[in-house]
Write an enzyme that holds these catalytic residues in place. Structure first.
Site, mmCIF file in Angstrom:
data_model
loop_
_atom_site.group_PDB
_atom_site.id
_atom_site.type_symbol
_atom_site.label_atom_id
_atom_site.label_comp_id
_atom_site.label_asym_id
_atom_site.label_seq_id
_atom_site.Cartn_x
_atom_site.Cartn_y
_atom_site.Cartn_z
ATOM 1 N N HIS A 59 0.827 -1.209 0.000
ATOM 2 C CA HIS A 59 0.000 0.000 0.000
ATOM 3 C C HIS A 59 0.861 1.259 0.000
ATOM 4 O O HIS A 59 1.812 1.355 0.779
ATOM 5 C CB HIS A 59 -0.898 0.022 1.238
ATOM 6 C CG HIS A 59 -1.942 -1.053 1.248
ATOM 7 N ND1 HIS A 59 -3.152 -0.928 0.610
ATOM 8 C CD2 HIS A 59 -1.936 -2.288 1.814
ATOM 9 C CE1 HIS A 59 -3.854 -2.030 0.787
ATOM 10 N NE2 HIS A 59 -3.139 -2.875 1.517
ATOM 11 N N GLU A 85 -9.970 4.083 -3.867
ATOM 12 C CA GLU A 85 -10.288 4.064 -2.438
ATOM 13 C C GLU A 85 -9.869 5.359 -1.740
ATOM 14 O O GLU A 85 -10.465 5.751 -0.740
ATOM 15 C CB GLU A 85 -9.603 2.855 -1.787
ATOM 16 C CG GLU A 85 -10.219 1.519 -2.193
ATOM 17 C CD GLU A 85 -9.251 0.351 -2.100
ATOM 18 O OE1 GLU A 85 -9.618 -0.756 -2.539
ATOM 19 O OE2 GLU A 85 -8.118 0.541 -1.597
#
Length: 334
Positions: A59, A85
């Protein structure tokens, strides 16, 4: 109809190669719910700490794009999903907020050794920054557990996207059934991550939106550095003559039994209450038979009392116990 997926598909959902391999072996899945159950079992029970760290490293920091150096371990699909997101956070961020996020991200990584992880879908930059600051004082062992829970939320959301995408590819075979099932399953997983419209709320309120009970716990033996298996756990709710128990309350019969279980090899309790969309507000108590687990310890048992307010009925309450022979602590997890 069962849908089969490859390892690369699951790697886009979670950056752990071990997780992706296990999911591919468990595939095909008859439904999204079946895939989510398998994913949770694999993530929390079958992969190791290194797999968690590998997934965290896939991430980018909140507010950043995946750097070029990460392209070998972050698939294009994963990078695209990550960007989506974080879209709310990016859209609501100012230059000063992004700068502050960057600084706090760096402090967080220096303290904990991994990227600050949060399911960012639908969250503003201010909300994410506030949560980062709120979690920063945590002890590493607590923060590691929280990060793993956040990773699972992200994985569930991406599994829903994966099923939705695959259903579109096969919709000619089962146009009505597949489309309807995937639409419902995406609502189930995404419902607790984003604010839905009133119409959507009415629609989804008629079907179970949870995949687990609203109240859960686990026990970690910090003196041994491992989960505490075999501890008896009991959940009760307050129904006494007074609206709420007070310090020194003598109405012993006011506590009403809800459910019980015993922690498994991973320190996690079984189902303590039914899987319901909305949990009843009130005062709850989780008790642990710590004396039986550690007869030489200081605590014959431990009880944790907490309140669920009416506005929190759709939230999840994970109340862990961190235990040693002469101390214990707890926190609200996710």
């Amino acid at each position: 109809m069962e849908l089969g997926f490859e390892e690369k598909d699951f790697l886009a959902c979670c950056g752990s190669t071990k997780f992706a391999k296990e999911m591919a072996l468990a595939s095909p899945f008859a439904s999204l719910e079946e895939a989510v159950r398998a994913a949770r079992d694999i993530w929390f029970n079958k992969v190791d700490v290194n797999a968690w760290l590998q997934a965290f490293s896939a991430h980018p920091p909140i507010g950043d794009s995946p750097p070029a150096s990460h392209h070998h371990r972050t698939s294009p699909t994963s990078a695209q999903w990550s960007k989506g997101e974080q879209s709310t956070a990016i859209a609501t961020a100012t230059g000063s907020t992004l700068q502050e996020l960057s600084e706090w991200n760096a402090q967080y990584r220096e303290k904990f050794g991994f990227v600050f992880l949060i399911c960012a879908s639908g969250r503003t930059s201010d909300e994410i920054l506030a949560e980062l600051k709120n979690r920063y004082p945590n002890r590493p062992i607590i923060e590691f557990e929280i990060a793993a829970q956040e990773q699972m939320k992200i994985t569930e959301l991406r599994l829903a996207k994966l099923f939705s995408s695959r259903a579109k590819d096969t919709i000619d075979q089962h146009p009505a059934v597949v489309a309807k099932k995937v639409e419902d399953r995406v609502s189930i997983i995404g419902g607790h991550l984003t604010v839905t419209s009133e119409a959507t709320a009415v629609k989804t309120s008629q079907i179970p939106t949870r995949t687990r009970p609203p109240i859960t716990t686990h026990v970690l033996d910090v003196s041994r550095g491992c989960p505490a298996a075999g501890i008896e756990v009991r959940l009760e709710t307050w129904k006494g003559t007074q609206p709420r128990p007070s310090f020194g309350e003598t109405d012993i019969g006011g506590w009403i039994f809800q459910g019980s279980s015993t922690t498994d090899n991973d320190g996690r309790s079984g189902q303590l209450t039914s899987i319901v969309n909305v949990v009843d507000p009130g005062i709850y108590r989780i008790s642990f038979n710590t004396g039986k687990y550690n007869p030489a310890g200081f605590f014959p048992y431990v009880s944790i009392v907490f309140e669920i307010r009416e506005s929190q009925g759709k939230e999840h309450f994970h109340v862990p116990l961190l235990l040693s022979p002469f101390s214990f602590s707890t926190y609200r997890g996710s």
